[in-house]
Design a protein around this motif. Structure first.
Motif, short mmCIF file in Angstrom:
data_model
loop_
_atom_site.label_atom_id
_atom_site.label_comp_id
_atom_site.label_asym_id
_atom_site.label_seq_id
_atom_site.Cartn_x
_atom_site.Cartn_y
_atom_site.Cartn_z
N ILE A 169 0.87 -1.18 0.00
CA ILE A 169 0.00 0.00 0.00
C ILE A 169 0.90 1.23 0.00
N LEU A 170 0.85 2.01 -1.06
CA LEU A 170 1.66 3.22 -1.17
C LEU A 170 0.94 4.38 -0.50
N VAL A 171 1.62 5.05 0.44
CA VAL A 171 1.09 6.27 1.06
C VAL A 171 1.73 7.43 0.32
N ASP A 172 0.94 8.09 -0.52
CA ASP A 172 1.51 9.07 -1.45
C ASP A 172 1.17 10.51 -1.04
N GLY A 173 -0.10 10.85 -1.09
CA GLY A 173 -0.50 12.20 -0.69
C GLY A 173 -0.43 13.23 -1.80
N SER A 175 -2.34 13.23 -4.60
CA SER A 175 -3.55 13.26 -5.41
C SER A 175 -4.77 13.38 -4.50
N SER A 176 -5.92 13.62 -5.10
CA SER A 176 -7.15 13.81 -4.34
C SER A 176 -8.07 12.60 -4.39
N ALA A 177 -7.56 11.45 -4.83
CA ALA A 177 -8.39 10.24 -4.92
C ALA A 177 -7.59 9.03 -4.47
N ASN A 178 -8.17 8.25 -3.55
CA ASN A 178 -7.56 6.99 -3.13
C ASN A 178 -7.85 5.93 -4.19
N ARG A 250 -4.40 12.08 -0.34
CA ARG A 250 -4.77 13.09 0.67
C ARG A 250 -6.07 12.79 1.40
N PRO A 251 -7.14 12.30 0.73
CA PRO A 251 -8.37 12.04 1.48
C PRO A 251 -8.17 11.07 2.64
N ALA A 252 -7.42 9.99 2.42
CA ALA A 252 -7.17 9.03 3.50
C ALA A 252 -6.28 9.63 4.58
N ILE A 253 -5.24 10.35 4.17
CA ILE A 253 -4.32 10.97 5.14
C ILE A 253 -5.08 11.96 6.03
N HIS A 254 -5.97 12.73 5.42
CA HIS A 254 -6.73 13.71 6.20
C HIS A 254 -7.78 13.04 7.08
N THR A 255 -8.39 11.96 6.58
CA THR A 255 -9.40 11.25 7.37
C THR A 255 -8.81 10.73 8.67
N PHE A 256 -7.59 10.22 8.60
CA PHE A 256 -6.92 9.70 9.80
C PHE A 256 -6.26 10.81 10.62
N LYS A 257 -6.35 12.08 10.14
CA LYS A 257 -5.69 13.22 10.82
C LYS A 257 -4.21 12.88 11.07
N SER A 258 -3.57 12.39 10.03
CA SER A 258 -2.25 11.77 10.18
C SER A 258 -1.17 12.54 9.43
N VAL A 259 0.09 12.13 9.69
CA VAL A 259 1.25 12.73 9.02
C VAL A 259 2.17 11.60 8.57
N SER A 261 5.69 10.24 6.67
CA SER A 261 7.05 10.71 6.36
C SER A 261 7.78 9.61 5.61
N SER A 262 7.99 9.81 4.31
CA SER A 262 8.73 8.81 3.53
C SER A 262 10.18 8.76 3.97
N TYR A 263 10.73 9.90 4.43
CA TYR A 263 12.12 9.91 4.89
C TYR A 263 12.30 9.03 6.13
N HIS A 264 11.39 9.13 7.08
CA HIS A 264 11.47 8.31 8.29
C HIS A 264 10.85 6.92 8.10
N GLN A 265 10.18 6.72 6.96
CA GLN A 265 9.47 5.46 6.70
C GLN A 265 8.46 5.18 7.83
N LYS A 266 7.73 6.22 8.20
CA LYS A 266 6.73 6.12 9.26
C LYS A 266 5.46 6.86 8.84
N TRP A 267 4.34 6.38 9.35
CA TRP A 267 3.05 7.10 9.19
C TRP A 267 2.44 7.21 10.57
N LYS A 268 2.40 8.43 11.09
CA LYS A 268 1.93 8.63 12.46
C LYS A 268 0.53 9.22 12.45
N PHE A 269 -0.27 8.76 13.43
CA PHE A 269 -1.67 9.18 13.50
C PHE A 269 -2.13 9.09 14.96
N PRO A 270 -3.09 9.97 15.34
CA PRO A 270 -3.61 9.89 16.73
C PRO A 270 -4.58 8.73 16.88
N THR A 271 -4.61 8.13 18.06
CA THR A 271 -5.55 7.06 18.38
C THR A 271 -6.43 7.51 19.53
#
Length: 272
Positions: A169-173, A175-178, A250-259, A261-271
């Motif tokens: 699953i590529l986390v890109d950000g 485009s405006s469509a998943n 972007r829609p998925a990234i915003h839905t999860f209120k997440s950030v 980082s391809s540099y850190h190879q991490k996707w952080k989100f609040p739970t």
């Protein structure tokens, strides 16, 4: 008796003929058994309270005795309006009708308490919710454990989609469509998915035009218990040779209120 008395004299000469005439006259009043398709027609209306929708679902279930109780959450989920109850049964489907109703009652009470709250107090509650979910997300050197600092890798993850573990699953950000590719969707084996027809032209990685086939909403879960969160994400299904199974934009990234980082190879989100 009015029907019987109105029969022409001499028109009935045997009991068999009387029986046939009687059956034909009153067949319209016969109640026919409803099929499982009846339940799929029960959709939560705009502005319909959750309690009323649950009541209509239960009534429909009782009219279709052949429906297994373990199927109810899967049937109900696509027809619910977006909200916490829909996310709850997507993340952890109830096993039977009793469990479904018990969980629904919790969210019904929350909805009704919110509806009947005093306007001023409601605004205060909203501010509290904003503060509670206003998490600060940061990345530091400890997040670099694993990847080479000079890497140029894309952020590719594994996540649970509709209760199936999906890799690549590529986390890109960008485009405006998943995007979910058709071959990946078919492997999920979701027979009762509710599609929305759509003909949105997309641009592929090479710049060529790609026509999306249809649109579908599916639950996707990030993280592991107890730090796990599930959201309903809208995907465009595309029939194209895929570099990935799914591309989250972007829609998925915003839905999860997440950030991410391809540099850190991490996707952080609040739970919660």
């Amino acid at each position: 008796m009015n029907w019987f008395n109105s029969l022409p004299t001499g028109s009935i000469d045997t009991f068999a003929r009387l029986s046939t005439r009687f059956t034909n006259q009153f067949a319209i009043n016969k109640q026919y058994a409803k099929t499982s398709a009846h339940i799929f027609s029960v959709v939560q209306r705009d502005n319909e309270a959750l309690r009323n929708y649950i009541k209509r679902c239960v009534e429909a279930v009782h009219e279709v005795p052949s429906v297994g109780q373990d199927m109810l959450s899967g049937i109900m989920q696509p027809h619910l309006k977006p909200g916490r109850f829909k996310e709850s049964i997507a993340r952890r489907p109830p096993d039977n009708l009793e469990e479904l109703l018990n969980r629904a009652e919790k969210y019904v009470q929350i909805e009704e308490a919110s509806t009947h709250a005093h306007p001023k107090r409601k605004r205060e509650d909203d501010r509290q919710d904003i503060r509670r979910y206003d998490h600060i997300i940061v990345f530091n050197s400890s997040d670099l454990k694993g990847p080479d600092e000079d890497h140029i890798d894309a952020l590719v993850i594994t996540a649970s989609v509709a209760n199936f573990l999906v890799k690549k699953i590529l986390v890109d950000g960008g485009s405006s469509a998943n995007i979910m590719y058709l071959h990946a969707f078919k492997q999920l084996g979701i027979d009762n998915a509710q599609f929305s027809p759509i003909s949105t032209p997309l641009k592929g990685f090479t710049g060529d035009g790609v026509l999306s086939m249809r649109e579908v909403e599916l639950p996707i879960s990030l993280g592991d218990n107890p730090c796990q969160i599930t959201k309903i994400i809208k995907f465009l299904i595309v029939d194209k040779p895929p570099p990935y199974n799914i591309i989250l934009e972007r829609p998925a990234i915003h839905t999860f209120k997440s950030v991410p980082s391809s540099y850190h190879q991490k996707w952080k989100f609040p739970t919660p």
